[in-house]
Scaffold this motif. Structure first.
Motif, PDB file in Angstrom:
ATOM      1  N   GLU A   1      20.513  -1.681 118.676  1.00  0.00           N
ATOM      2  CA  GLU A   1      19.298  -1.080 118.841  1.00  0.00           C
ATOM      3  C   GLU A   1      19.832  -0.528 120.885  1.00  0.00           C
ATOM      4  O   GLU A   1      17.917   0.252 120.802  1.00  0.00           O
ATOM      5  N   THR A   2      20.384  -0.325 121.597  1.00  0.00           N
ATOM      6  CA  THR A   2      20.543  -0.212 122.709  1.00  0.00           C
ATOM      7  C   THR A   2      19.597   0.535 123.322  1.00  0.00           C
ATOM      8  O   THR A   2      18.536   0.915 123.924  1.00  0.00           O
ATOM      9  N   GLU A   3      20.139   1.554 122.628  1.00  0.00           N
ATOM     10  CA  GLU A   3      20.019   2.913 122.562  1.00  0.00           C
ATOM     11  C   GLU A   3      18.093   3.218 122.659  1.00  0.00           C
ATOM     12  O   GLU A   3      17.745   4.049 123.939  1.00  0.00           O
ATOM     13  N   LYS A   4      18.071   3.088 121.094  1.00  0.00           N
ATOM     14  CA  LYS A   4      16.354   3.456 120.700  1.00  0.00           C
ATOM     15  C   LYS A   4      15.798   2.106 122.130  1.00  0.00           C
ATOM     16  O   LYS A   4      14.475   2.737 122.370  1.00  0.00           O
TER      17      LYS A   4
ATOM     18  N   SER B   1      16.805   1.211 125.292  1.00  0.00           N
ATOM     19  CA  SER B   1      16.400   1.854 126.834  1.00  0.00           C
ATOM     20  C   SER B   1      15.063   3.298 125.949  1.00  0.00           C
ATOM     21  O   SER B   1      14.959   3.678 127.346  1.00  0.00           O
ATOM     22  N   ASP B   2      15.907   3.892 125.487  1.00  0.00           N
ATOM     23  CA  ASP B   2      14.823   5.750 125.441  1.00  0.00           C
ATOM     24  C   ASP B   2      13.579   5.220 125.320  1.00  0.00           C
ATOM     25  O   ASP B   2      12.300   5.956 126.126  1.00  0.00           O
ATOM     26  N   ALA B   3      12.509   3.397 124.214  1.00  0.00           N
ATOM     27  CA  ALA B   3      11.011   3.852 124.817  1.00  0.00           C
ATOM     28  C   ALA B   3      11.440   2.939 125.785  1.00  0.00           C
ATOM     29  O   ALA B   3       9.856   3.429 126.374  1.00  0.00           O
TER      30      ALA B   3
ATOM     31  N   LEU C   1      12.153   3.616 129.072  1.00  0.00           N
ATOM     32  CA  LEU C   1      12.513   5.643 129.929  1.00  0.00           C
ATOM     33  C   LEU C   1      11.413   5.845 129.649  1.00  0.00           C
ATOM     34  O   LEU C   1      10.456   6.965 130.394  1.00  0.00           O
ATOM     35  N   ASP C   2      10.754   6.374 128.334  1.00  0.00           N
ATOM     36  CA  ASP C   2      10.175   7.833 127.887  1.00  0.00           C
ATOM     37  C   ASP C   2       8.724   7.192 128.348  1.00  0.00           C
ATOM     38  O   ASP C   2       7.570   7.431 128.064  1.00  0.00           O
TER      39      ASP C   2
ATOM     40  N   ASP D   1       6.915   4.652 126.405  1.00  0.00           N
ATOM     41  CA  ASP D   1       6.814   4.873 124.583  1.00  0.00           C
ATOM     42  C   ASP D   1       6.032   2.823 124.950  1.00  0.00           C
ATOM     43  O   ASP D   1       5.260   2.602 124.178  1.00  0.00           O
TER      44      ASP D   1
ATOM     45  N   VAL E   1      13.371  -2.365 134.316  1.00  0.00           N
ATOM     46  CA  VAL E   1      14.110  -1.360 133.333  1.00  0.00           C
ATOM     47  C   VAL E   1      15.396  -1.715 133.869  1.00  0.00           C
ATOM     48  O   VAL E   1      16.499  -1.573 132.864  1.00  0.00           O
TER      49      VAL E   1
ATOM     50  N   LEU F   1      19.029  -2.589 131.625  1.00  0.00           N
ATOM     51  CA  LEU F   1      19.430  -0.974 131.494  1.00  0.00           C
ATOM     52  C   LEU F   1      20.796  -1.496 132.461  1.00  0.00           C
ATOM     53  O   LEU F   1      22.149  -0.784 132.569  1.00  0.00           O
TER      54      LEU F   1
END
Length: 282
Positions: A252-255, A257-259, A261-262, A264, A278, A282
């Motif tokens: 779940e590394t992409e999830k 990372s997105d959380a 960077l966004d 959330d 971050v 990353l």
């Protein structure tokens, strides 16, 4: 009680009163680059006990405080600071209670505020850059969201592995656990048997351990099986002692990372992106 002054003399000096003792952590929660002072008060004649599983059992009457502040210019701390808030965890009748006190502009008094607050904060960072943000003081319910484990409120930062470090007290270098034991507020045990949560800002530490320490202090209070129901159901367990294969990180590394960077995540308490954190992950 509408106000609570925990300092001697000028609060801007951040000096604890008698009966309060400094606590320092290896890994600290990121909150918009604020500095934090942590204090503990344990009732006279009582001790914090080490449990068999390595956790801490605080006696009734324990008071944990965390004060958030900013230096006006990080390059020259002597120019002064602005104290924003002091958060308290108070243990009574075997349960923890929460309270947040907001400091006035004169820095002379802190007043109870359970409904949260937004306040503009500006400072100059160590690189000479002017930074500003709308700092958010969480509501009582927001505090409870992060500070729950098995449906009960609990401290996040002061765990033995996070207190397991060298500190300076009265001009002397001493192990923090030994120091607390010398004050008779912590039970007697060998700190060498305790694991150490590394400082994720320390470049001399293995980067994988630094990343796990960052997730432990910034994310694991929500993302573990005993936490708040919603994040606990997402199959993440970011606690440092959890085997990597059981954390849910690998697939779940992409999830994740997105959380980050966004912005959330973290869910509460930040309005600025933690660039260093971050970059570490990353």
């Amino acid at each position: 009680m509408s106000s609570y002054n925990i300092f001697q003399g000028s609060p801007s000096d951040l000096l604890p009163t008698a009966g309060f003792h400094l606590l320092e952590l290896n890994a600290v929660l990121f909150m918009d680059y604020a500095y934090k002072q942590r204090l503990i008060h344990v009732p006279e004649g009582f001790q914090v006990e080490k449990e068999a599983d390595g956790t801490l059992d605080f006696p009734n009457g324990t008071l944990l405080t965390k004060t958030f502040f900013y230096y006006l210019d990080e390059r020259s701390p002597e120019l002064g600071k602005r104290i924003i808030e002091t958060r308290l965890l108070i243990k009574q009748n075997d349960a923890w209670n929460l309270a947040t006190y907001i400091w006035n502009e004169e820095q002379t008094e802190a007043t109870l505020e359970l409904d949260g607050l937004d306040t503009s904060v500006s400072w100059i960072n160590k690189d000479g850059k002017n930074i500003s943000t709308l700092y958010h003081v969480p509501t009582q319910n927001e505090c409870m969201t992060c500070h729950q484990s098995d449906l009960a409120l609990t401290p996040i930062g002061p765990k033995l592995r996070n207190l397991n470090r060298i500190v300076e007290r009265s001009g002397n270098t001493i192990h923090q656990i030994e120091y607390l034991q010398s004050l008779n507020i912590l039970s007697d045990f060998d700190h060498n048997q305790i694991t150490i949560l590394p400082d994720y800002k320390n470049n001399q530490v293995n980067i994988a351990d630094r990343a796990r320490a960052y997730l432990e202090i910034n994310c694991a209070h929500c993302h573990n099986p005993q936490a708040w129901e919603a994040p606990a159901e997402r199959d993440f367990d970011f606690r440092y002692e959890t085997a990597f294969s059981d954390t849910g990180i690998r697939f779940e590394t992409e999830k994740i990372s997105d959380a980050l960077l966004d912005m959330d995540m973290p869910f509460i308490g930040t309005t600025l992106l933690d660039d260093e954190g971050v970059n570490l992950l990353l």
